[in-house]
Design a protein around this motif. Structure first.
Motif, short mmCIF file in Angstrom:
data_model
loop_
_atom_site.label_atom_id
_atom_site.label_comp_id
_atom_site.label_asym_id
_atom_site.label_seq_id
_atom_site.Cartn_x
_atom_site.Cartn_y
_atom_site.Cartn_z
N LEU A 198 0.86 -1.18 0.00
CA LEU A 198 0.00 0.00 0.00
C LEU A 198 0.90 1.24 0.00
O LEU A 198 1.66 1.44 0.95
CB LEU A 198 -0.92 0.00 1.22
N PRO A 199 0.86 2.07 -1.05
CA PRO A 199 1.78 3.21 -1.14
C PRO A 199 1.58 4.21 -0.01
O PRO A 199 0.44 4.53 0.35
CB PRO A 199 1.44 3.83 -2.50
N VAL A 200 2.68 4.71 0.53
CA VAL A 200 2.62 5.71 1.60
C VAL A 200 3.58 6.84 1.30
O VAL A 200 4.56 6.67 0.57
CB VAL A 200 2.94 5.09 2.98
N GLU A 201 3.30 8.00 1.87
CA GLU A 201 4.20 9.14 1.84
C GLU A 201 4.40 9.61 3.26
O GLU A 201 3.43 9.79 4.00
CB GLU A 201 3.63 10.29 1.00
N GLY A 202 5.66 9.80 3.65
CA GLY A 202 5.96 10.25 5.00
C GLY A 202 6.96 9.33 5.66
O GLY A 202 7.36 8.29 5.10
N ALA A 203 7.37 9.70 6.86
CA ALA A 203 8.41 8.95 7.57
C ALA A 203 7.88 7.61 8.05
O ALA A 203 6.77 7.51 8.58
CB ALA A 203 8.91 9.77 8.76
N LEU A 204 8.69 6.56 7.85
CA LEU A 204 8.37 5.23 8.35
C LEU A 204 9.37 4.89 9.45
O LEU A 204 10.58 4.90 9.23
CB LEU A 204 8.48 4.19 7.22
N ARG A 227 -1.07 9.34 3.12
CA ARG A 227 -0.18 10.40 3.60
C ARG A 227 -0.09 10.29 5.11
O ARG A 227 -1.04 10.61 5.83
CB ARG A 227 -0.69 11.77 3.15
N ILE A 228 1.07 9.86 5.59
CA ILE A 228 1.24 9.46 6.99
C ILE A 228 1.25 10.68 7.91
O ILE A 228 1.96 11.66 7.69
CB ILE A 228 2.55 8.66 7.16
N LEU A 229 0.45 10.57 8.97
CA LEU A 229 0.46 11.55 10.05
C LEU A 229 1.07 10.97 11.33
O LEU A 229 1.54 11.72 12.19
CB LEU A 229 -0.97 12.03 10.35
N GLU A 230 1.05 9.64 11.45
CA GLU A 230 1.50 8.99 12.68
C GLU A 230 1.92 7.56 12.37
O GLU A 230 1.30 6.88 11.55
CB GLU A 230 0.36 8.98 13.71
N THR A 231 2.99 7.10 13.01
CA THR A 231 3.36 5.69 12.95
C THR A 231 3.60 5.19 14.37
O THR A 231 3.96 5.96 15.26
CB THR A 231 4.64 5.45 12.12
N ARG A 232 3.38 3.90 14.55
CA ARG A 232 3.69 3.25 15.82
C ARG A 232 3.92 1.77 15.55
O ARG A 232 3.58 1.27 14.47
CB ARG A 232 2.59 3.46 16.86
N MET A 233 4.48 1.09 16.52
CA MET A 233 4.75 -0.33 16.33
C MET A 233 3.44 -1.11 16.22
O MET A 233 2.40 -0.71 16.75
CB MET A 233 5.59 -0.88 17.48
#
Length: 319
Positions: A198-204, A227-233
Motif C-alpha cells: 500500500l503506497p505511503v508518503e511520509g516517515a516510516l 499520507r502518513i500523520l503517525e506511525t507506531r509499532m
C-alpha cells in the motif's frame, strides 16, 4: 446486519480446566512456562492473540478471559471502551492468572486496514485502499443493513498470510472513520515506499521496536497514497517483554523441521518437546490457520511448545 454464516466457535474454557482439543490444548493447571501447561500459575502473565469468538467474559483462542472496568481497551493503539468489542475482531490481550481465572488487563483491538473500499465486494473478495482482502470462512461482515459500496469507509480485522494477503475475520462499516490506517511489513515496490504494497508518503519508523517487525501507519488516504500523520509499532505483540508465554492464532506457511515456518511476522521454531496436533514437523504448510502456545525468544523467534493445525475456518486457496 448481514453476517457470513459462521462455523461453530471453539469451546471456551477457564485456565484450570485442563487441555482442550477445541481450545488448542492451551489449558493446564499451575504449570510454569515450559513445563507443558503454557499458562503458568497464579500471578503469571500471558499474552492471548486471536479472534473473539464469544462473550460472557471474552472468548479468545478457546480461553475465557474475564475483564472489568479497570482493563485498558484500545483500538490500533487509541483508547476506546468495551462497547467497541465485537465477535470476529482480532485482539491482542495481556492477561494475568489469578487461581483458575484469567483476568484481562489490557485488550487491544487490531484493525489491519481502516479506510474506503476501492472496489465492489464480489464472492467474499474485498478491496480496501487497493489492498485485496479475502474473507475467512467464519468471518463476519457488518454492513449496517445495506450493501457495502466503493468509497464506504470500513474497518478490517483479521490476519495477514505470509506474503501479505489480508484474510479478514471481520469487516465492519465505519461511517465515523476520520483517518485511514494500515498494519504490515514495510515494503519498497519499484522504489515506492509502502506497507505490504500500500503506497505511503511520509516517515516510516518504529517497526524495529515490534517483535513482528511490522508497522502501523495512520494518515489520510487520497485515493492513491496514504499520507502518513503517525506511525507506531504493530500492537499485536506489544507486551512481548512482559509476559511468560503467548497463545497466538496465526496464518503460517513453511515447514517446522527446516526452520522455514513463519507467520504473524515471526519465524516459528519448535521447542525440544513440542506437541504437534494435526501436523508433522516435516509437513509443508501453505497458509494454514493454527494456534500456537510458546514464547518469543530474545532473537525474535517464536518458540512453540504446542502447535495445533486442526482449527476450523481454514482460508480458501487463493487462485
Amino acid at each position: 446486519m448481514a453476517l457470513v454464516p459462521a462455523q461453530a466457535a471453539p469451546v471456551c474454557v477457564d485456565a484450570g480446566q485442563g487441555p482442550s482439543a477445541e481450545a488448542g490444548g492451551v489449558g493446564g493447571t499451575g504449570h510454569a512456562p515450559g513445563e507443558g501447561g503454557g499458562i503458568g500459575g497464579t500471578g503469571a502473565r500471558l499474552g492471548v492473540v486471536g479472534v473473539i469468538t464469544g462473550f460472557g467474559s471474552l472468548c479468545v483462542n478457546g480461553l475465557r478471559l474475564q475483564y472489568d472496568s479497570s482493563a485498558r481497551i484500545s483500538e490500533n493503539g487509541r483508547d476506546t471502551g468495551a462497547q467497541a468489542l465485537a465477535v470476529g475482531q482480532f485482539v491482542s490481550v495481556e492477561v494475568e492468572r489469578t487461581g483458575d481465572a484469567l483476568l484481562a488487563r489490557d485488550i487491544g483491538i487490531v484493525q489491519l486496514l481502516e479506510g474506503p473500499l476501492s472496489a465492489s465486494p464480489e464472492g467474499g473478495r474485498f478491496e480496501v485502499m487497493g489492498q485485496p482482502v479475502r474473507l475467512l470462512p467464519d468471518a463476519q461482515v457488518q454492513d449496517g443493513g445495506r450493501p457495502l459500496q466503493p468509497g464506504d469507509p470500513v474497518k478490517v480485522s483479521g490476519m495477514r498470510a505470509p506474503g501479505g494477503l489480508v484474510h479478514a475475520s471481520r469487516i465492519e462499516r465505519a461511517p465515523a472513520l476520520e483517518l485511514a490506517s494500515v498494519i504490515g511489513d514495510v515494503s519498497h515496490d519499484n522504489d515506492v515506499p509502502g506497507i505490504d504494497g500500500l503506497p505511503v508518503e511520509g516517515a516510516l519508523g518504529e517497526a524495529a521496536e515490534s517483535p513482528t517487525r511490522q508497522l502501523l501507519a495512520r494518515g489520510r488516504w487520497d485515493g492513491r497514497v496514504l499520507r502518513i500523520l503517525e506511525t507506531r509499532m504493530d500492537p499485536s505483540l506489544r507486551f512481548a517483554d512482559r509476559v511468560n508465554n503467548v497463545v497466538l492464532e496465526a496464518l503460517v506457511s513453511g515447514r517446522l523441521d527446516d526452520g522455514s515456518l513463519n507467520g504473524c511476522g515471526l519465524q516459528v521454531v519448535g521447542a525440544a518437546a513440542a506437541r504437534l496436533r494435526g501436523l508433522a514437523a516435516s509437513d509443508l504448510l501453505d497458509v494454514r490457520r493454527v494456534r500456537m502456545t510458546g514464547h518469543i525468544a530474545p532473537d525474535g523467534r517464536f518458540v512453540a511448545e504446542e502447535l495445533d493445525a486442526r482449527l476450523r475456518g481454514q482460508p480458501e486457496p487463493v487462485r
